[in-house]
Design a protein around this motif. Structure first.
Motif, mmCIF file in Angstrom:
data_model
loop_
_atom_site.group_PDB
_atom_site.id
_atom_site.type_symbol
_atom_site.label_atom_id
_atom_site.label_comp_id
_atom_site.label_asym_id
_atom_site.label_seq_id
_atom_site.Cartn_x
_atom_site.Cartn_y
_atom_site.Cartn_z
ATOM 1 N N GLN A 23 69.671 -51.719 -147.029
ATOM 2 C CA GLN A 23 70.908 -50.943 -146.903
ATOM 3 C C GLN A 23 71.847 -51.655 -145.926
ATOM 4 O OE1 GLN A 23 69.073 -47.197 -145.689
ATOM 5 N NE2 GLN A 23 69.605 -46.305 -147.671
ATOM 6 N N THR A 24 73.113 -51.474 -146.121
ATOM 7 C CA THR A 24 74.091 -52.145 -145.259
ATOM 8 C C THR A 24 74.781 -51.153 -144.330
ATOM 9 O OG1 THR A 24 76.148 -53.424 -145.242
ATOM 10 C CG2 THR A 24 75.803 -51.942 -147.104
ATOM 11 N N VAL A 25 75.043 -51.611 -143.134
ATOM 12 C CA VAL A 25 75.746 -50.764 -142.173
ATOM 13 C C VAL A 25 77.253 -50.802 -142.413
ATOM 14 C CG1 VAL A 25 73.966 -51.198 -140.448
ATOM 15 C CG2 VAL A 25 76.014 -52.612 -140.456
ATOM 16 N N GLU A 26 77.685 -51.744 -143.222
ATOM 17 C CA GLU A 26 79.126 -51.950 -143.387
ATOM 18 C C GLU A 26 79.824 -50.757 -144.018
ATOM 19 O OE1 GLU A 26 80.750 -54.296 -141.924
ATOM 20 O OE2 GLU A 26 78.806 -54.961 -141.176
ATOM 21 N N GLY A 35 82.186 -34.240 -122.738
ATOM 22 C CA GLY A 35 83.468 -34.611 -123.328
ATOM 23 C C GLY A 35 83.408 -35.829 -124.222
ATOM 24 N N ASP A 36 82.302 -36.570 -124.200
ATOM 25 C CA ASP A 36 82.166 -37.735 -125.077
ATOM 26 C C ASP A 36 82.076 -37.276 -126.530
ATOM 27 O OD1 ASP A 36 82.256 -39.479 -122.997
ATOM 28 O OD2 ASP A 36 80.097 -39.876 -122.916
ATOM 29 N N ILE A 37 82.411 -38.189 -127.436
ATOM 30 C CA ILE A 37 82.392 -37.873 -128.868
ATOM 31 C C ILE A 37 81.460 -38.833 -129.591
ATOM 32 C CG2 ILE A 37 83.769 -37.700 -130.977
ATOM 33 C CD1 ILE A 37 86.205 -37.124 -129.232
ATOM 34 N N LEU A 38 80.612 -38.278 -130.421
ATOM 35 C CA LEU A 38 79.718 -39.079 -131.259
ATOM 36 C C LEU A 38 80.187 -38.939 -132.704
ATOM 37 C CD1 LEU A 38 77.054 -40.723 -131.603
ATOM 38 C CD2 LEU A 38 75.895 -38.528 -131.924
ATOM 39 N N ILE A 39 80.533 -40.064 -133.325
ATOM 40 C CA ILE A 39 81.024 -40.040 -134.703
ATOM 41 C C ILE A 39 80.013 -40.742 -135.606
ATOM 42 C CG2 ILE A 39 82.871 -40.711 -136.272
ATOM 43 C CD1 ILE A 39 84.789 -40.746 -133.977
ATOM 44 N N CYS A 40 79.675 -40.082 -136.708
ATOM 45 C CA CYS A 40 78.809 -40.707 -137.713
ATOM 46 C C CYS A 40 79.319 -40.327 -139.096
ATOM 47 C CB CYS A 40 77.350 -40.295 -137.529
ATOM 48 S SG CYS A 40 77.054 -38.527 -137.602
ATOM 49 N N ASP A 77 84.869 -46.720 -128.823
ATOM 50 C CA ASP A 77 84.665 -47.534 -127.625
ATOM 51 C C ASP A 77 83.388 -48.362 -127.708
ATOM 52 O OD1 ASP A 77 86.934 -46.576 -125.991
ATOM 53 O OD2 ASP A 77 85.896 -44.647 -126.129
ATOM 54 N N LYS A 78 82.371 -47.798 -128.358
ATOM 55 C CA LYS A 78 81.101 -48.518 -128.434
ATOM 56 C C LYS A 78 80.350 -48.110 -129.699
ATOM 57 C CE LYS A 78 77.498 -50.176 -125.357
ATOM 58 N NZ LYS A 78 76.953 -50.145 -123.978
ATOM 59 N N TRP A 79 79.704 -49.122 -130.330
ATOM 60 C CA TRP A 79 78.947 -48.878 -131.551
ATOM 61 C C TRP A 79 77.453 -48.919 -131.268
ATOM 62 C CZ3 TRP A 79 81.225 -47.692 -136.193
ATOM 63 C CH2 TRP A 79 82.595 -47.937 -136.314
ATOM 64 N N PHE A 80 76.725 -48.058 -131.964
ATOM 65 C CA PHE A 80 75.266 -48.081 -131.910
ATOM 66 C C PHE A 80 74.756 -48.136 -133.344
ATOM 67 C CE2 PHE A 80 75.794 -46.946 -127.585
ATOM 68 C CZ PHE A 80 74.597 -47.221 -126.935
ATOM 69 N N GLU A 81 74.010 -49.183 -133.654
ATOM 70 C CA GLU A 81 73.470 -49.354 -134.997
ATOM 71 C C GLU A 81 71.952 -49.495 -134.912
ATOM 72 O OE1 GLU A 81 75.205 -52.828 -136.630
ATOM 73 O OE2 GLU A 81 77.281 -52.182 -136.324
ATOM 74 N N GLU A 82 71.252 -48.941 -135.909
ATOM 75 C CA GLU A 82 69.806 -49.132 -135.960
ATOM 76 C C GLU A 82 69.298 -49.017 -137.393
ATOM 77 O OE1 GLU A 82 67.521 -46.289 -133.758
ATOM 78 O OE2 GLU A 82 68.935 -44.654 -134.119
ATOM 79 N N TYR A 87 81.767 -42.836 -129.349
ATOM 80 C CA TYR A 87 80.671 -43.676 -129.819
ATOM 81 C C TYR A 87 80.553 -43.565 -131.339
ATOM 82 C CZ TYR A 87 79.160 -43.761 -124.926
ATOM 83 O OH TYR A 87 79.105 -43.921 -123.555
ATOM 84 N N GLY A 88 80.422 -44.709 -131.982
ATOM 85 C CA GLY A 88 80.184 -44.723 -133.415
ATOM 86 C C GLY A 88 78.696 -44.969 -133.651
ATOM 87 N N TYR A 89 78.057 -44.079 -134.395
ATOM 88 C CA TYR A 89 76.621 -44.220 -134.646
ATOM 89 C C TYR A 89 76.362 -44.487 -136.118
ATOM 90 C CZ TYR A 89 71.687 -43.131 -135.185
ATOM 91 O OH TYR A 89 70.347 -43.187 -135.504
ATOM 92 N N ILE A 90 75.585 -45.552 -136.370
ATOM 93 C CA ILE A 90 75.255 -45.958 -137.735
ATOM 94 C C ILE A 90 73.742 -46.098 -137.847
ATOM 95 C CG2 ILE A 90 75.445 -47.811 -139.446
ATOM 96 C CD1 ILE A 90 78.168 -48.496 -138.208
#
Length: 207
Positions: free
Chosen positions: A13-16, A62-67, A34-39, A3-6
């Protein structure tokens, strides 16, 4: 799942930038999000009130959270440590790019988690100590803390019942009967009416 967390604090501010950093990192590691979460929300908001809280609850072992960096998880150290502790307890890995953390269930992560937990305890104790010192200083300066001795709260059991009481008084209902109707003692009704008479300069019907 990866999961990508932004998180950004304001619409300006931009999430880009964060997305670019995460995508570049994933390319170097030869992995895919696999899936993005933005807020768009302040980092001071409780985790449970943010998408991050809902995301962590749905993630599995086992899941991975990337920020992009740890500061995306929260504004202060205590909040960040709470998030990391929750993730490590559930065997969820947290990877950050700028800080270069790889937090999982390995021994290094557990040592780091212990350090985080100890820091949190120290921070709580420091806050408590500073509060006690501030109160002691106020007392030494003669400041009266809390409600003055002998004072009473402006609110009573009958606060908000003024119209109903006035209606009953207009119908010549006794204080005792009003007390039974409202579930209070007759004296409580009497005192309340007298107080309201003083405040409204006799606007209440007397009995």
């Amino acid at each position: 799942m990866i999961y990508g967390y932004i998180r950004v604090s304001t619409d300006k501010q931009t999430v880009e930038n964060q997305r670019y950093e995460i995508n570049n990192f994933c390319e170097r590691q030869n992995i895919l999000v696999d899936k993005w979460f933005e807020e768009t929300i302040s980092g001071t908001k409780k985790v449970d009130d943010r998408k991050l809280g809902k995301l962590i609850k749905k993630m599995k072992k086992g899941d991975i959270l990337i920020c992009s960096e740890l500061s995306r998880l929260g504004r202060n150290l205590l909040m960040i440590m709470g998030v990391l502790n929750e993730c490590m307890n559930r065997d969820i890995q947290v990877w950050t790019i700028k800080d270069n953390y790889r937090l999982g269930s390995d021994i290094s992560s557990k040592v780091l988690a212990f350090a985080f937990g100890l820091s949190a305890e120290i921070e709580r104790n420091l806050i408590s100590q500073r509060t006690k010192e501030a109160l002691a200083r106020k007392r030494a300066e003669g400041v009266i803390l809390g409600r003055p001795v002998g004072s009473k709260s402006a609110k009573t059991k009958l606060t908000g019942q003024e119209e109903k009481i006035q209606e009953l008084l207009d119908k010549k209902v006794s204080y005792s009967a009003i007390g039974r109707i409202l579930g209070v003692h007759r004296v409580t009704v009497s005192d309340f009416v007298k107080k309201q008479e003083l405040e409204t300069q006799g606007g209440w019907t007397k009995q």
